[in-house]
Scaffold this motif. Sequence first.
Motif, PDB file in Angstrom:
ATOM      1  N   GLY A  52      91.569 116.773  17.481  1.00 10.47           N
ATOM      2  CA  GLY A  52      91.178 118.087  16.970  1.00 10.47           C
ATOM      3  C   GLY A  52      89.675 118.206  16.851  1.00 10.47           C
ATOM      4  N   ALA A  53      89.054 117.137  16.343  1.00 10.99           N
ATOM      5  CA  ALA A  53      87.601 117.152  16.168  1.00 10.99           C
ATOM      6  C   ALA A  53      86.908 117.310  17.517  1.00 10.99           C
ATOM      7  CB  ALA A  53      87.146 115.858  15.494  1.00 10.99           C
ATOM      8  N   TYR A  54      87.366 116.534  18.500  1.00 13.19           N
ATOM      9  CA  TYR A  54      86.710 116.623  19.806  1.00 13.19           C
ATOM     10  C   TYR A  54      86.904 117.998  20.417  1.00 13.19           C
ATOM     11  CZ  TYR A  54      85.953 111.629  19.477  1.00 13.19           C
ATOM     12  OH  TYR A  54      85.532 110.404  19.065  1.00 13.19           O
ATOM     13  N   ALA A  55      88.108 118.575  20.207  1.00 13.91           N
ATOM     14  CA  ALA A  55      88.357 119.920  20.729  1.00 13.91           C
ATOM     15  C   ALA A  55      87.384 120.918  20.097  1.00 13.91           C
ATOM     16  CB  ALA A  55      89.795 120.333  20.451  1.00 13.91           C
ATOM     17  N   ALA A  56      87.161 120.788  18.787  1.00  9.68           N
ATOM     18  CA  ALA A  56      86.260 121.715  18.103  1.00  9.68           C
ATOM     19  C   ALA A  56      84.833 121.566  18.628  1.00  9.68           C
ATOM     20  CB  ALA A  56      86.295 121.462  16.593  1.00  9.68           C
ATOM     21  N   PHE A  57      84.385 120.320  18.788  1.00 11.67           N
ATOM     22  CA  PHE A  57      83.016 120.113  19.278  1.00 11.67           C
ATOM     23  C   PHE A  57      82.890 120.607  20.716  1.00 11.67           C
ATOM     24  CE2 PHE A  57      82.893 116.496  16.074  1.00 11.67           C
ATOM     25  CZ  PHE A  57      82.267 117.298  15.130  1.00 11.67           C
ATOM     26  N   ALA A  58      83.945 120.399  21.493  1.00 12.81           N
ATOM     27  CA  ALA A  58      83.910 120.884  22.879  1.00 12.81           C
ATOM     28  C   ALA A  58      83.818 122.405  22.908  1.00 12.81           C
ATOM     29  CB  ALA A  58      85.149 120.414  23.636  1.00 12.81           C
ATOM     30  N   ALA A  59      84.545 123.060  21.993  1.00 12.25           N
ATOM     31  CA  ALA A  59      84.482 124.517  21.930  1.00 12.25           C
ATOM     32  C   ALA A  59      83.058 124.977  21.608  1.00 12.25           C
ATOM     33  CB  ALA A  59      85.462 125.038  20.887  1.00 12.25           C
ATOM     34  N   CYS A  60      82.397 124.288  20.685  1.00 11.22           N
ATOM     35  CA  CYS A  60      81.002 124.626  20.349  1.00 11.22           C
ATOM     36  C   CYS A  60      80.126 124.492  21.587  1.00 11.22           C
ATOM     37  CB  CYS A  60      80.460 123.683  19.280  1.00 11.22           C
ATOM     38  SG  CYS A  60      81.111 123.981  17.653  1.00 11.22           S
ATOM     39  N   THR A  61      80.247 123.360  22.260  1.00 12.58           N
ATOM     40  CA  THR A  61      79.412 123.119  23.437  1.00 12.58           C
ATOM     41  C   THR A  61      79.649 124.186  24.492  1.00 12.58           C
ATOM     42  OG1 THR A  61      79.834 120.804  22.951  1.00 12.58           O
ATOM     43  CG2 THR A  61      78.659 121.290  24.990  1.00 12.58           C
ATOM     44  N   ALA A  62      80.936 124.512  24.677  1.00 15.61           N
ATOM     45  CA  ALA A  62      81.260 125.521  25.683  1.00 15.61           C
ATOM     46  C   ALA A  62      80.648 126.862  25.303  1.00 15.61           C
ATOM     47  CB  ALA A  62      82.773 125.646  25.815  1.00 15.61           C
ATOM     48  N   GLY A  63      80.731 127.213  24.020  1.00 16.69           N
ATOM     49  CA  GLY A  63      80.160 128.481  23.565  1.00 16.69           C
ATOM     50  C   GLY A  63      78.677 128.543  23.841  1.00 16.69           C
ATOM     51  N   VAL A  64      77.966 127.462  23.485  1.00 16.52           N
ATOM     52  CA  VAL A  64      76.526 127.426  23.706  1.00 16.52           C
ATOM     53  C   VAL A  64      76.217 127.489  25.195  1.00 16.52           C
ATOM     54  CG1 VAL A  64      74.481 125.966  23.509  1.00 16.52           C
ATOM     55  CG2 VAL A  64      76.038 126.190  21.581  1.00 16.52           C
ATOM     56  N   GLY A  65      76.964 126.716  25.968  1.00 16.33           N
ATOM     57  CA  GLY A  65      76.729 126.706  27.413  1.00 16.33           C
ATOM     58  C   GLY A  65      76.939 128.067  28.036  1.00 16.33           C
ATOM     59  N   PHE A  66      77.977 128.766  27.589  1.00 18.01           N
ATOM     60  CA  PHE A  66      78.240 130.097  28.130  1.00 18.01           C
ATOM     61  C   PHE A  66      77.104 131.047  27.757  1.00 18.01           C
ATOM     62  CE2 PHE A  66      80.398 134.307  27.757  1.00 18.01           C
ATOM     63  CZ  PHE A  66      80.620 134.475  29.107  1.00 18.01           C
ATOM     64  N   GLY A  67      76.617 130.933  26.535  1.00 20.41           N
ATOM     65  CA  GLY A  67      75.505 131.785  26.105  1.00 20.41           C
ATOM     66  C   GLY A  67      74.283 131.569  26.971  1.00 20.41           C
ATOM     67  N   ILE A  68      73.961 130.310  27.240  1.00 24.64           N
ATOM     68  CA  ILE A  68      72.780 130.013  28.051  1.00 24.64           C
ATOM     69  C   ILE A  68      72.988 130.497  29.483  1.00 24.64           C
ATOM     70  CG2 ILE A  68      71.401 128.133  29.027  1.00 24.64           C
ATOM     71  CD1 ILE A  68      71.792 126.678  26.375  1.00 24.64           C
ATOM     72  N   TYR A  69      74.210 130.345  29.953  1.00 19.94           N
ATOM     73  CA  TYR A  69      74.524 130.825  31.301  1.00 19.94           C
ATOM     74  C   TYR A  69      74.304 132.333  31.386  1.00 19.94           C
ATOM     75  CZ  TYR A  69      77.548 132.617  34.988  1.00 19.94           C
ATOM     76  OH  TYR A  69      78.036 133.309  36.051  1.00 19.94           O
TER      77      TYR A  69
ATOM     78  N   GLN B 260      69.498 127.054  11.684  1.00 26.54           N
ATOM     79  CA  GLN B 260      68.996 126.969  13.051  1.00 26.54           C
ATOM     80  C   GLN B 260      69.945 127.601  14.043  1.00 26.54           C
ATOM     81  OE1 GLN B 260      68.482 122.830  12.891  1.00 26.54           O
ATOM     82  NE2 GLN B 260      66.296 122.969  12.540  1.00 26.54           N
ATOM     83  N   THR B 261      71.243 127.447  13.786  1.00 27.94           N
ATOM     84  CA  THR B 261      72.192 128.084  14.694  1.00 27.94           C
ATOM     85  C   THR B 261      72.005 129.595  14.655  1.00 27.94           C
ATOM     86  OG1 THR B 261      73.740 126.323  14.189  1.00 27.94           O
ATOM     87  CG2 THR B 261      74.626 128.235  15.303  1.00 27.94           C
ATOM     88  N   SER B 262      71.863 130.112  13.461  1.00 30.77           N
ATOM     89  CA  SER B 262      71.671 131.546  13.318  1.00 30.77           C
ATOM     90  C   SER B 262      70.381 131.994  13.998  1.00 30.77           C
ATOM     91  CB  SER B 262      71.668 131.886  11.825  1.00 30.77           C
ATOM     92  OG  SER B 262      70.780 132.909  11.539  1.00 30.77           O
ATOM     93  N   ALA B 263      69.294 131.263  13.765  1.00 30.70           N
ATOM     94  CA  ALA B 263      68.014 131.645  14.363  1.00 30.70           C
ATOM     95  C   ALA B 263      68.086 131.597  15.882  1.00 30.70           C
ATOM     96  CB  ALA B 263      66.900 130.725  13.854  1.00 30.70           C
ATOM     97  N   ALA B 264      68.666 130.520  16.404  1.00 30.33           N
ATOM     98  CA  ALA B 264      68.740 130.386  17.861  1.00 30.33           C
ATOM     99  C   ALA B 264      69.560 131.516  18.463  1.00 30.33           C
ATOM    100  CB  ALA B 264      69.353 129.035  18.229  1.00 30.33           C
ATOM    101  N   THR B 265      70.664 131.860  17.809  1.00 29.72           N
ATOM    102  CA  THR B 265      71.512 132.920  18.341  1.00 29.72           C
ATOM    103  C   THR B 265      70.770 134.253  18.361  1.00 29.72           C
ATOM    104  OG1 THR B 265      73.307 131.776  17.235  1.00 29.72           O
ATOM    105  CG2 THR B 265      73.800 133.911  18.159  1.00 29.72           C
ATOM    106  N   VAL B 266      70.135 134.564  17.257  1.00 27.97           N
ATOM    107  CA  VAL B 266      69.418 135.848  17.186  1.00 27.97           C
ATOM    108  C   VAL B 266      68.323 135.903  18.251  1.00 27.97           C
ATOM    109  CG1 VAL B 266      67.896 137.253  15.749  1.00 27.97           C
ATOM    110  CG2 VAL B 266      69.912 136.205  14.748  1.00 27.97           C
ATOM    111  N   ILE B 267      67.575 134.814  18.394  1.00 27.08           N
ATOM    112  CA  ILE B 267      66.459 134.841  19.344  1.00 27.08           C
ATOM    113  C   ILE B 267      66.970 134.931  20.777  1.00 27.08           C
ATOM    114  CG2 ILE B 267      64.450 133.612  20.219  1.00 27.08           C
ATOM    115  CD1 ILE B 267      64.336 132.248  17.427  1.00 27.08           C
ATOM    116  N   LEU B 268      67.990 134.138  21.081  1.00 30.53           N
ATOM    117  CA  LEU B 268      68.494 134.155  22.455  1.00 30.53           C
ATOM    118  C   LEU B 268      69.085 135.514  22.802  1.00 30.53           C
ATOM    119  CD1 LEU B 268      70.056 130.602  22.765  1.00 30.53           C
ATOM    120  CD2 LEU B 268      68.154 131.505  24.077  1.00 30.53           C
ATOM    121  N   ALA B 269      69.840 136.086  21.869  1.00 30.04           N
ATOM    122  CA  ALA B 269      70.425 137.400  22.121  1.00 30.04           C
ATOM    123  C   ALA B 269      69.314 138.428  22.332  1.00 30.04           C
ATOM    124  CB  ALA B 269      71.319 137.814  20.962  1.00 30.04           C
ATOM    125  N   SER B 270      68.260 138.331  21.548  1.00 30.09           N
ATOM    126  CA  SER B 270      67.166 139.295  21.678  1.00 30.09           C
ATOM    127  C   SER B 270      66.402 139.101  22.976  1.00 30.09           C
ATOM    128  CB  SER B 270      66.192 139.155  20.522  1.00 30.09           C
ATOM    129  OG  SER B 270      66.866 139.192  19.317  1.00 30.09           O
TER     130      SER B 270
END
Lengths: 73, 424
Positions: A52-69, B260-270
């Motif tokens: 469960g823990a790894y799934a949660a961390f993977a979800a975080c990573t995926a979310g961040v990766g998608f945002g950067i993409y 930091q998560t909040s700050a990064a999200t706001v900045i990246l979205a902006s």
Amino acid sequence: MKIDWAALGTVAGVSLVVTIALVGMFTLGISALSAATAAGRNGTSRLPARLGAYAAFAACTAGVGFGIYLIAS
Amino acid sequence: MEHITLLVGVVIITALVFDFTNGFHDTANAMATTISTGALSPKVAVAMSAILNLVGAFLSVEVAKAISGGIIDESAGLQPEVIFAALVGAILWNLLTWLLGLPSSSSHALFGGLIGATLMAVGTSGVNAGAVMSKVLLPAIAAPIVAGLAAWAATRLTYRINRNADEKVSGKGYRAGQIASAGLVSLAHGTNDAQKTMGVITLTLITVGALAPGSNPPTWVITSAGVAIALGTYLGGWRIIRTMGKGLTDIRPPQGFAAQTSAATVILASSNLGFSLSTTQVCSGSVMGAGLGRKGGTVRWSTAGRMAAAWGLTLPAAGLVAAAAEFLARQGDWGVIAVGAILVAGAGSMYLISRRKPVDASNVTADDLDAPATAAAAPACPAAQIVTVPAQGGPHGAPALTPIAGGAPATAGDAGSEPAATAV
């Protein structure tokens, strides 16, 4: 004077939702890790909690990766 | 023609110098809480931040375009000397606030400078009021509030879910999370702040006709701006890191992570939508929100108030310095040279003043001198910090910060520039 309220609102809304989702998910991961430690102490299997823990961390990573993409593309 | 080329070269170098000050002014945003909670050692933190800033610089050009095509009307007959004056105003203000340890906004210093110099050069027609309102002023007010709110909610949530968690496990986990989220803030900083310098250089190239209006920044501009901000970040603005990490509120790893998560999200979205907001203000807002989100957490409102005052002052102050610089620079070659000399003298004297009471990697968390910089030291009593810090002469804590009104003119006097004195 034209002000793009929609864009401002989007940034605000997206930021709130994403922040809370990411932090919440990460926290769930930590909770699960903590539960796994407790399970190990009690002699029960720590595998489910750990997965469960790894799934949660993977979800975080995926979310961040998608945002950067989204930004980079 | 050769003269223009030389001036353009000077403007580009000055822009990169600004970018450099931007980097070390803003290291605090990403790394202050990570350093103060002991998740990373100061040196490692700034190195990581520098690399991610460089990466971030390549991710997006939306903000750069907002500057070179939005806020300032590039068809209004802008000259490189105007941009030079703008940069001088921004750099001098940045250095002054750094000297005082105030996390003011590098972005607002730049915008203030651009607006001030443009108003002096071509009048109100050169500034696009709508773009200033919607891309600068509104985000400036809204972003810290949104970031603060998000950080507050996230902190409450994380404390609620994890109230029964194993302390050792969660301590380790949050510290890892903090490192990751600090990295994201650095990346976000690159996408937003490095862009500003790119925008300025692009604007300069457009004004002399080297680029077509509306162009994207060329690759060499992106690369040089990214490198300049990374170098500045690596140098580390230790004075501001102290204020951010210790002065505002006591931050524990879960709060630092949420902030930091909040700050990064706001900045990246902006960044993605071309809002060139102030990373500094977003991070301060989220640190305050996280501070309030923990039960029993408090914010030192006096420090917050001084920071807010510096925020309000930044745009007009940098604008006034830049307007004065532009007034001088438009007198001809000697004017431009005089402005350059003032910049060098001002920057040099502020650097010398800073050497009297240096703050660097070794004493950036000096409140913890008695204890190792680990989480165990984080819940140190605030009163103790307030007592110890001024004694060490840091630019943080109540007595050290007050000179914003009283001490500034003296600094400006050293610089030999009446513009700075007018500004304050």
